[in-house]
Design an enzyme around this catalytic site. Structure first.
Site, mmCIF file in Angstrom:
data_model
loop_
_atom_site.group_PDB
_atom_site.id
_atom_site.type_symbol
_atom_site.label_atom_id
_atom_site.label_comp_id
_atom_site.label_asym_id
_atom_site.label_seq_id
_atom_site.Cartn_x
_atom_site.Cartn_y
_atom_site.Cartn_z
ATOM 1 N N HIS A 112 0.844 -1.203 0.000
ATOM 2 C CA HIS A 112 0.000 0.000 0.000
ATOM 3 C C HIS A 112 0.883 1.259 0.000
ATOM 4 O O HIS A 112 0.650 2.189 -0.776
ATOM 5 C CB HIS A 112 -0.906 -0.053 1.234
ATOM 6 C CG HIS A 112 -1.829 1.117 1.398
ATOM 7 N ND1 HIS A 112 -3.183 1.016 1.213
ATOM 8 C CD2 HIS A 112 -1.599 2.409 1.769
ATOM 9 C CE1 HIS A 112 -3.754 2.208 1.455
ATOM 10 N NE2 HIS A 112 -2.803 3.062 1.798
ATOM 11 N N GLU A 113 1.921 1.268 0.857
ATOM 12 C CA GLU A 113 2.801 2.447 0.947
ATOM 13 C C GLU A 113 3.683 2.594 -0.295
ATOM 14 O O GLU A 113 3.910 3.713 -0.759
ATOM 15 C CB GLU A 113 3.649 2.409 2.227
ATOM 16 C CG GLU A 113 2.849 2.381 3.522
ATOM 17 C CD GLU A 113 1.749 3.450 3.634
ATOM 18 O OE1 GLU A 113 1.909 4.555 3.079
ATOM 19 O OE2 GLU A 113 0.725 3.165 4.273
ATOM 20 N N HIS A 172 1.672 4.258 -2.863
ATOM 21 C CA HIS A 172 1.623 5.718 -2.684
ATOM 22 C C HIS A 172 2.841 6.382 -3.319
ATOM 23 O O HIS A 172 2.720 7.395 -3.996
ATOM 24 C CB HIS A 172 1.600 6.092 -1.197
ATOM 25 C CG HIS A 172 0.245 6.122 -0.588
ATOM 26 N ND1 HIS A 172 -0.788 6.907 -1.062
ATOM 27 C CD2 HIS A 172 -0.254 5.465 0.490
ATOM 28 C CE1 HIS A 172 -1.858 6.725 -0.311
ATOM 29 N NE2 HIS A 172 -1.568 5.844 0.636
#
Length: 186
Positions: free
Chosen positions: A159-160, A163
């Site tokens: 998820h990071e 980003h």
């Protein structure tokens, strides 16, 4: 556990040598959230400060298990993670920050619900690898680290990294049917 995993588990933000400042979290559709972040020099004092700021901001944000530079308005490949207090966590490496991270191995996709501070009103079902090998660099030293993570921590890392590459979890859902209004708790 490999030497890299041991090194990561022993890491603390005190190694950065600077106090973190809490930053404002930007929300979609802020352009920085959909732009590919820049690779960074992990030894640059500005990157070290950013790393400390990400940890400080994550710590004051209830339920937050990770935060990436684009979420505080900086288009850079830097993020922090700490899933140690989350109820879905099985194994974890504590708090850490990685620069220029990438997934180098992954296996077994599983679908699970995700949320995001930059998309506060929604959650979504996202398919992600349940096991990953991630390579990145520690801020301050620039030391290259490989971390093997699974289950919830693996999901958080992906998820990071998304980003940092300009993607939100909304870009990964199968469609509108897989997006839900976030539940609010009093």
């Amino acid at each position: 556990m490999s030497a890299s995993n041991d090194r990561l588990a022993a890491w603390t933000e005190a190694e950065l040598g600077v106090a973190g400042r809490v930053r404002e979290v930007v929300r979609a559709p802020a352009p920085v959230l959909s732009a590919d972040g820049d690779k960074v020099d992990p030894t640059d004092p500005e990157v070290v400060q950013l790393a400390a700021d990400l940890v400080a901001t994550m710590r004051v944000s209830p339920g937050c298990v990770g935060l990436a530079a684009p979420q505080v308005g900086v288009g850079a490949k830097v993020f922090c993670v700490d899933v140690s207090e989350h109820p879905k966590t099985r194994g974890h490496h504590g708090t850490f920050v990685l620069c220029n991270a990438e997934v180098v191995e992954s296996s077994r996709n599983e679908k699970a619900r995700e949320g995001c501070m930059s998309v506060p009103d929604f959650t979504g079902d996202v398919k992600r690898a349940s096991r990953v090998l991630v390579r990145g660099q520690l801020p301050g030293t620039g030391e290259e680290i490989e971390v093997r993570a699974e289950a919830f921590e693996a999901r958080c890392l992906q998820h990071e990294i998304d980003h940092c590459d300009g993607f939100l979890f909304l870009d990964r859902v199968a469609g509108a049917h897989a997006v839900y209004a976030r539940q609010t708790y009093l």
